[in-house]
Design an enzyme around this catalytic site. Structure first.
Site, mmCIF file in Angstrom:
data_model
loop_
_atom_site.group_PDB
_atom_site.id
_atom_site.type_symbol
_atom_site.label_atom_id
_atom_site.label_comp_id
_atom_site.label_asym_id
_atom_site.label_seq_id
_atom_site.Cartn_x
_atom_site.Cartn_y
_atom_site.Cartn_z
ATOM 1 N N ARG A 201 0.849 -1.192 0.000
ATOM 2 C CA ARG A 201 0.000 0.000 0.000
ATOM 3 C C ARG A 201 0.883 1.240 0.000
ATOM 4 N NH1 ARG A 201 0.970 2.209 4.724
ATOM 5 N NH2 ARG A 201 1.237 0.935 6.596
ATOM 6 N N GLY A 202 0.245 2.391 -0.199
ATOM 7 C CA GLY A 202 0.963 3.639 -0.050
ATOM 8 C C GLY A 202 1.136 3.992 1.415
ATOM 9 N N GLN B 70 3.415 5.349 5.022
ATOM 10 C CA GLN B 70 4.515 4.941 5.878
ATOM 11 C C GLN B 70 4.055 3.837 6.837
ATOM 12 O OE1 GLN B 70 7.778 6.163 5.946
ATOM 13 N NE2 GLN B 70 7.484 7.543 4.200
ATOM 14 N N SER C 168 -6.315 6.162 9.868
ATOM 15 C CA SER C 168 -5.268 6.156 8.851
ATOM 16 C C SER C 168 -5.799 5.548 7.564
ATOM 17 C CB SER C 168 -4.059 5.350 9.344
ATOM 18 O OG SER C 168 -3.576 5.858 10.565
ATOM 19 N N GLY D 5 -4.620 3.896 3.580
ATOM 20 C CA GLY D 5 -3.573 3.380 2.701
ATOM 21 C C GLY D 5 -4.217 2.542 1.614
ATOM 22 N N ALA E 143 -8.189 2.452 8.574
ATOM 23 C CA ALA E 143 -8.106 1.917 9.936
ATOM 24 C C ALA E 143 -8.604 2.990 10.898
ATOM 25 C CB ALA E 143 -6.662 1.538 10.272
ATOM 26 N N CYS F 20 2.613 7.003 10.558
ATOM 27 C CA CYS F 20 2.512 7.562 9.200
ATOM 28 C C CYS F 20 3.674 8.497 8.881
ATOM 29 C CB CYS F 20 1.176 8.270 9.002
ATOM 30 S SG CYS F 20 -0.242 7.189 9.347
#
Length: 217
Positions: free
Chosen positions: A71-72, A74, A138, A140, A153, A169
């Site tokens: 996923r994208g 961090q 978050s 992603g 999430a 992140c």
């Protein structure tokens, strides 16, 4: 199957790796006849590191596994009491791009929390949803073959201390908050139903099928 059909799966608490592999397999084998799906799940404790993730943001993982994923974004933490909503959508069929899907996800969270009197907001430069400068959710995503997987999430009723072991992140000192601390959804059932309700509106889904688990299990 109608393109306005949506399948919502309740998957309980699962190992992250198991669900990630199932998302990949679903995306790699689906065609335009396959209905879109939403997967509601919580995970056993795990740190996940996005494709652009930098190792220095994983401070002290200790006994919690770190998994590098596709996923994208961090690094973040997933654990019991956090509502995951994975969106397995055919974006070409929906005629939307990834940026619009990110906005949909953020608005689903914001609208769900608004029903509890919580003022949440998104940030243009830092995907996710925030309340009073603290992060409550978050995001992603990954898009492959014109279809999305991964998702959001939302912190509901969980142990937030593992977030102290990372820069969430990629932001050092990012404070995390959860819905139960704000008189919001008290459990995953409340959180998940709200998120799904608002996503159904975005999709304009006319036929929604709710199910538990996977057919081949």
């Amino acid at each position: 199957m109608s393109e306005n059909t949506l399948i919502v799966r309740q998957l309980g608490c699962q190992r992250y790796m198991t669900i990630w592999q199932k998302m990949q397999a679903f995306t790699d084998t689906r065609d335009d006849a396959v209905a879109d799906e939403i997967w509601l799940v919580e995970h056993q404790p795990v740190f996940t590191q996005g494709q652009a993730g930098k190792d220095e943001h994983v401070l002290a993982p200790g006994d919690i596994e770190v998994i590098k994923v596709d996923r994208g974004g961090q690094v973040t933490y997933h654990g019991p009491g956090q509502q995951m909503m994975y969106v397995l959508f055919n974006l070409r069929r929906l005629k939307i791009g990834v940026r619009e899907l990110v906005t949909w996800l953020e608005e689903c969270i914001i609208n769900t929390l608004q029903e509890y009197g919580i003022e949440a907001y998104a940030k243009a430069d830092a995907p996710g949803v925030y309340v009073n400068d603290s992060k409550i959710a978050s995001l992603g995503l990954r898009v492959r073959r014109g279809c999305s997987f991964h998702g959001l999430a939302l912190n509901v009723n969980m142990d937030l201390t593992p977030f102290l072991r990372i820069n969430p992140c990629g932001y050092a000192g990012m404070n995390m908050v959860q819905t139960t601390d704000l008189n919001g959804p008290a459990n995953l059932e409340q959180a998940g139903s709200g998120l799904v309700k608002h996503m159904i509106k975005k999709l304009n889904a006319t036929a929604v099928k709710y199910t538990e688990g996977f057919e081949n299990e």
